[in-house]
Design an enzyme around this catalytic site. Structure first.
Site, mmCIF file in Angstrom:
data_model
loop_
_atom_site.group_PDB
_atom_site.id
_atom_site.type_symbol
_atom_site.label_atom_id
_atom_site.label_comp_id
_atom_site.label_asym_id
_atom_site.label_seq_id
_atom_site.Cartn_x
_atom_site.Cartn_y
_atom_site.Cartn_z
ATOM 1 N N LYS A 138 0.830 -1.211 0.000
ATOM 2 C CA LYS A 138 0.000 0.000 0.000
ATOM 3 C C LYS A 138 0.868 1.268 0.000
ATOM 4 O O LYS A 138 2.075 1.213 0.254
ATOM 5 C CB LYS A 138 -0.935 -0.038 1.207
ATOM 6 C CG LYS A 138 -1.949 -1.195 1.149
ATOM 7 C CD LYS A 138 -2.941 -1.108 2.300
ATOM 8 C CE LYS A 138 -3.976 -2.211 2.228
ATOM 9 N NZ LYS A 138 -5.007 -2.064 3.307
ATOM 10 N N PHE A 192 -15.439 4.139 6.800
ATOM 11 C CA PHE A 192 -14.075 4.475 6.376
ATOM 12 C C PHE A 192 -13.868 4.385 4.868
ATOM 13 O O PHE A 192 -12.757 4.591 4.383
ATOM 14 C CB PHE A 192 -13.055 3.599 7.119
ATOM 15 C CG PHE A 192 -13.227 2.114 6.935
ATOM 16 C CD1 PHE A 192 -12.759 1.466 5.793
ATOM 17 C CD2 PHE A 192 -13.850 1.342 7.917
ATOM 18 C CE1 PHE A 192 -12.913 0.097 5.620
ATOM 19 C CE2 PHE A 192 -14.001 -0.039 7.764
ATOM 20 C CZ PHE A 192 -13.538 -0.649 6.601
ATOM 21 N N THR A 240 -5.734 -6.595 10.930
ATOM 22 C CA THR A 240 -5.978 -5.349 10.200
ATOM 23 C C THR A 240 -5.389 -4.150 10.937
ATOM 24 O O THR A 240 -4.735 -3.288 10.332
ATOM 25 C CB THR A 240 -7.503 -5.137 10.016
ATOM 26 O OG1 THR A 240 -8.058 -6.303 9.406
ATOM 27 C CG2 THR A 240 -7.790 -3.920 9.159
ATOM 28 N N ARG A 296 2.357 -6.411 9.211
ATOM 29 C CA ARG A 296 1.675 -5.203 9.681
ATOM 30 C C ARG A 296 2.252 -4.717 11.010
ATOM 31 O O ARG A 296 2.367 -3.500 11.234
ATOM 32 C CB ARG A 296 0.168 -5.451 9.762
ATOM 33 C CG ARG A 296 -0.485 -5.394 8.373
ATOM 34 C CD ARG A 296 -1.897 -5.867 8.391
ATOM 35 N NE ARG A 296 -2.621 -5.528 7.157
ATOM 36 C CZ ARG A 296 -3.808 -6.026 6.820
ATOM 37 N NH1 ARG A 296 -4.399 -6.893 7.635
ATOM 38 N NH2 ARG A 296 -4.408 -5.673 5.710
ATOM 39 N N ASN A 314 -2.114 0.384 6.598
ATOM 40 C CA ASN A 314 -1.614 -0.835 7.248
ATOM 41 C C ASN A 314 -0.719 -1.681 6.340
ATOM 42 O O ASN A 314 -0.706 -2.907 6.418
ATOM 43 C CB ASN A 314 -2.779 -1.640 7.849
ATOM 44 C CG ASN A 314 -3.785 -2.076 6.813
ATOM 45 O OD1 ASN A 314 -3.640 -1.779 5.624
ATOM 46 N ND2 ASN A 314 -4.811 -2.782 7.256
ATOM 47 N N HIS A 352 -2.236 -5.369 1.644
ATOM 48 C CA HIS A 352 -3.523 -6.039 1.484
ATOM 49 C C HIS A 352 -3.271 -7.534 1.432
ATOM 50 O O HIS A 352 -2.207 -7.976 1.001
ATOM 51 C CB HIS A 352 -4.173 -5.578 0.167
ATOM 52 C CG HIS A 352 -5.362 -6.412 -0.231
ATOM 53 N ND1 HIS A 352 -6.603 -6.224 0.314
ATOM 54 C CD2 HIS A 352 -5.474 -7.459 -1.109
ATOM 55 C CE1 HIS A 352 -7.447 -7.117 -0.219
ATOM 56 N NE2 HIS A 352 -6.788 -7.869 -1.084
ATOM 57 N N GLU A 412 -9.419 -10.769 -7.398
ATOM 58 C CA GLU A 412 -8.448 -9.672 -7.274
ATOM 59 C C GLU A 412 -7.288 -9.839 -8.259
ATOM 60 O O GLU A 412 -6.803 -8.854 -8.823
ATOM 61 C CB GLU A 412 -7.959 -9.599 -5.820
ATOM 62 C CG GLU A 412 -9.074 -9.146 -4.882
ATOM 63 C CD GLU A 412 -8.765 -9.298 -3.400
ATOM 64 O OE1 GLU A 412 -9.650 -8.949 -2.592
ATOM 65 O OE2 GLU A 412 -7.657 -9.762 -3.043
HETATM 66 P P1 IDP Z 1 -8.110 -6.474 5.847
HETATM 67 O O1 IDP Z 1 -7.264 -5.618 4.914
HETATM 68 O O2 IDP Z 1 -7.351 -6.907 7.082
HETATM 69 O O3 IDP Z 1 -8.780 -7.618 5.135
HETATM 70 P P2 IDP Z 1 -10.696 -5.155 5.814
HETATM 71 O O4 IDP Z 1 -11.678 -5.224 6.924
HETATM 72 O O5 IDP Z 1 -10.974 -5.951 4.575
HETATM 73 O O6 IDP Z 1 -9.259 -5.532 6.411
HETATM 74 O O7 IDP Z 1 -10.539 -3.616 5.431
HETATM 75 C C1 IDP Z 1 -9.916 -3.234 4.221
HETATM 76 C C2 IDP Z 1 -8.975 -2.090 4.511
HETATM 77 O O8 IDP Z 1 -9.732 -0.971 4.959
HETATM 78 C C3 IDP Z 1 -7.979 -2.337 5.660
HETATM 79 O O9 IDP Z 1 -6.847 -3.073 5.250
HETATM 80 C C4 IDP Z 1 -7.628 -0.919 6.052
HETATM 81 O O10 IDP Z 1 -6.722 -0.313 5.130
HETATM 82 C C5 IDP Z 1 -8.987 -0.239 5.934
HETATM 83 N N1 IDP Z 1 -9.744 -0.266 7.206
HETATM 84 C C6 IDP Z 1 -10.347 -1.342 7.780
HETATM 85 N N2 IDP Z 1 -10.955 -1.014 8.927
HETATM 86 C C7 IDP Z 1 -10.728 0.311 9.080
HETATM 87 C C8 IDP Z 1 -11.114 1.257 10.102
HETATM 88 O O11 IDP Z 1 -11.790 0.936 11.081
HETATM 89 N N3 IDP Z 1 -10.693 2.546 9.916
HETATM 90 C C9 IDP Z 1 -9.942 2.942 8.830
HETATM 91 N N4 IDP Z 1 -9.580 2.096 7.863
HETATM 92 C C10 IDP Z 1 -9.955 0.796 7.980
HETATM 93 MG MG MG Z 2 -10.176 -7.571 3.592
#
Ligand code: IDP
Ligand code: MG
Length: 134
Positions: free
Chosen positions: A11, A59, A93, A104, A114, A117, A128
């Protein structure tokens, strides 16, 4: 039976901080083979399409803007049990909740920025991979 492919993105925060090298090294050391890799720049509609599953989350807008804020590296990976093993390698996450030694924990700045992905299922990994490499 679990699949052998997953998909990752380095990212914008990790790319900008020059963590791409160490992150790729960790991925390869963990036994993943790089099948495809490219530097990429997303625009807002394309980021929104990639993260469409999150479109109703609070978000979502910020996430799309962040993913467009700089170059990213998109990577197709191969390994036995790829999706699950890669999720373990990257950690939770929110980097504050990520296990020691995970990508991470080592390289992420925040729950949003973070570092990487990781696909969450075999089906989404293929979607994807097709999104970026076809
Ligand atoms: P993941 O990447 O661990 O699968 P997801 O829930 O799929 O997590 O969320 C996608 C992306 O959205 C996360 O990697 C992060 O960049 C962002 N994200 C997830 N939750 C939050 C939040 O509560 N606040 C801000 N950004 C978030
Ligand atoms: Mg995800």
């Amino acid at each position: 039976m679990s699949g052998n492919k997953t998909f990752t993105i380095i990212k914008p925060d990790a790319y900008e901080a020059a963590y791409s090298g160490p992150i790729i090294e960790k991925i390869e050391s963990a036994g993943f083979k790089i099948l495809n890799m490219r530097l990429e720049r997303l625009d807002n509609p394309r980021a929104g399409k990639f993260y469409a599953v999150h479109k109703d989350k609070p978000f979502f807008e910020r996430l799309c803007a962040y993913m467009c804020s700089g170059p990213i590296i998109v990577i197709e990976l191969e390994k036995e049990n790829a999706v699950e093993d890669f999720r373990k390698l990257i950690g939770a996450t929110n980097p504050e909740d990520a296990d020691e030694g995970t990508i991470r924990k080592l390289y992420a700045k925040s729950i949003e920025a973070n570092a990487v992905h990781g696909s969450d299922s075999d089906e989404n990994a293929q979607i994807e991979i097709n999104f970026f490499f076809s």
